[in-house]
Design an enzyme around this catalytic site. Structure first.
Site, PDB file in Angstrom:
ATOM      1  CB  THR A   1     -12.737-112.593  67.933  1.00 28.03           C
ATOM      2  OG1 THR A   1     -12.323-111.218  68.050  1.00 28.03           O
ATOM      3  CG2 THR A   1     -13.132-113.128  69.297  1.00 28.03           C
TER       4      THR A   1
ATOM      5  CB  ILE B   1     -12.152-107.154  70.004  1.00 24.26           C
ATOM      6  CG1 ILE B   1     -13.266-106.683  69.059  1.00 24.26           C
ATOM      7  CG2 ILE B   1     -11.548-106.001  70.783  1.00 24.26           C
ATOM      8  CD1 ILE B   1     -14.490-106.135  69.785  1.00 24.26           C
TER       9      ILE B   1
ATOM     10  CB  ILE C   1      -6.899-103.314  70.318  1.00 27.65           C
ATOM     11  CG1 ILE C   1      -7.595-102.836  71.609  1.00 27.65           C
ATOM     12  CG2 ILE C   1      -7.560-102.734  69.081  1.00 27.65           C
ATOM     13  CD1 ILE C   1      -9.042-103.265  71.756  1.00 27.65           C
ATOM     14  CE  LYS C   2      -6.702-110.859  65.558  1.00 25.78           C
ATOM     15  NZ  LYS C   2      -7.397-112.116  65.123  1.00 25.78           N
ATOM     16  CB  ILE C   3      -3.558-103.198  64.823  1.00 24.92           C
ATOM     17  CG1 ILE C   3      -4.368-102.395  65.857  1.00 24.92           C
ATOM     18  CG2 ILE C   3      -3.100-102.302  63.688  1.00 24.92           C
ATOM     19  CD1 ILE C   3      -3.569-101.277  66.518  1.00 24.92           C
TER      20      ILE C   3
END
Length: 362
Positions: A43, A105, A136-138
């Site tokens: 996402t 996310i 976890i998207k960074i």
């Protein structure tokens, strides 16, 4: 055998680049898992902006947040969707040893230039979603790199997004390995940490092709070739980095390689095959996350002819050398795309917050 099955058999994990409440409650996502080889989901702020602004399926939750902030409501809606998707993929996650069955996310894109706040929110999202198969998207901004190391060191799985250049790809891999080493020193089980490096594809060709068009002549022969060449050289770097003695030491402790994830794989030029960035990036050990239109196009017409990445590195270098010779600076292109990528996600997030605020105020 379907084309998507052939792609899976070639070692490409197919993830869907979309998520919404209606996909979850209608059974659409389950159907894509069952029938179209989807084994993960990504996402981003633009996806949630489109899903929540449409409102379908979020009405009751929005009503429950009346009188509270838009930020609180958005956090609840997005983390609930990601948690539900994680549960849908739980069995697949276990069956693949944690490689697939992943759902991403992203941290608030407005934090892309703030290391400490990115770390703080990444840890917060990990706790709220509370599922081992979340990612976890960074963003791979200069400020995001130390955040990646700190978050991985805390035992959190990460999807590094917005990678455009080869140099930045190498820095991302370094940040991941640094994080694994710190995690090992802290006694964390490395087998529980997974990461992917999201390499953006079609945006490279869209910008490069436009610059080549202004040059004209023989430069036009390079249109539609640069994004694939750039990605293939990143895979060459991946092979080098993750076969090094330094990483092998970590692998012996259970560490996973940080798989390349081909992102932005829907073609933007209607003259190109809709599966250009699927068929041209087939190799064992990668992820291709696709919007549903590209997934459908691959299902109908993908041409899987075997590995189209390994063994192409010299040809890729020739393409990039030719690009420089005709006067296009790829570094300038990738810097521009990183800035635009951060800005677009910020705009989508701000638009989402404004939309939700309007709904809460009614």
């Amino acid at each position: 055998m379907t084309n998507l099955q052939k792609l899976s058999d070639a070692g490409v994990s197919i993830w869907l680049d979309d998520l919404s409440r209606s996909r979850l409650t209608s059974g659409n996502l389950q159907s894509l898992i069952d029938n179209k080889n989807v084994v993960g989901v990504t996402t981003n702020p633009s996806i949630f902006q489109a899903a929540i602004s449409a409102g379908e399926g979020y009405e009751d939750q929005l009503a429950a947040f009346a009188g509270r902030s838009a930020e609180e409501a958005v956090e609840a809606m997005t983390t609930d969707d990601v948690r539900a998707a994680c549960d849908l993929f739980a069995e697949l996650y276990s069956a693949t040893g944690g490689e697939d069955g992943r759902v991403s996310i992203e941290v608030d894109p407005r934090l892309a230039r703030d290391t400490e706040k990115t770390v703080e929110q990444a840890k917060g999202l990990w706790e709220i979603v509370d599922r081992p198969n979340a990612l976890i998207k960074i963003p791979a901004t200069p400020e995001g790199l130390p955040a990646i190391t700190q978050v991985v060191a805390a035992g959190i799985s990460v999807n590094v997004t917005l990678i455009f250049s080869l140099d930045r790809y190498r820095a991302v891999a370094e940040a991941y390995i640094d994080g694994l080493e710190r995690a090992a020193d802290a006694g964390i089980d490395l087998s529980t940490i997974t990461s992917v490096a999201s390499v953006f594809i079609s945006r490279i060709d869209a910008e490069v092709d436009a610059r080549l068009a202004t040059i004209g002549g023989e430069a036009l022969d390079l249109q539609g070739q640069v994004a694939l060449a750039n990605a293939r050289l990143m895979f060459e770097a991946y092979e080098e980095i993750f076969s090094s003695p330094r990483f092998q030491h970590l692998a012996e402790q259970g560490a996973h390689r940080q798989r390349p994830l081909w992102a932005s794989t829907g073609t933007k030029n209607p003259d190109y095959s809709p599966t250009l960035y699927v068929d041209g990036l087939v190799t064992d050990g990668v992820v291709n996350t696709m919007p549903e239109a590209t997934l459908d196009a691959a299902f109908e017409g993908s041409v899987i002819t075997g590995d189209t990445v390994r063994g192409t590195y010299d040809e890729a270098r020739t393409v990039l050398a030719s690009l420089a010779r005709v006067g296009v600076n790829l570094g300038d292109v990738t810097n521009q795309l990183e800035e635009e990528g951060v800005s677009k996600f910020e705009e989508s997030w701000n638009s989402l917050l404004a939309t939700v605020k309007d709904k809460l105020d009614k």
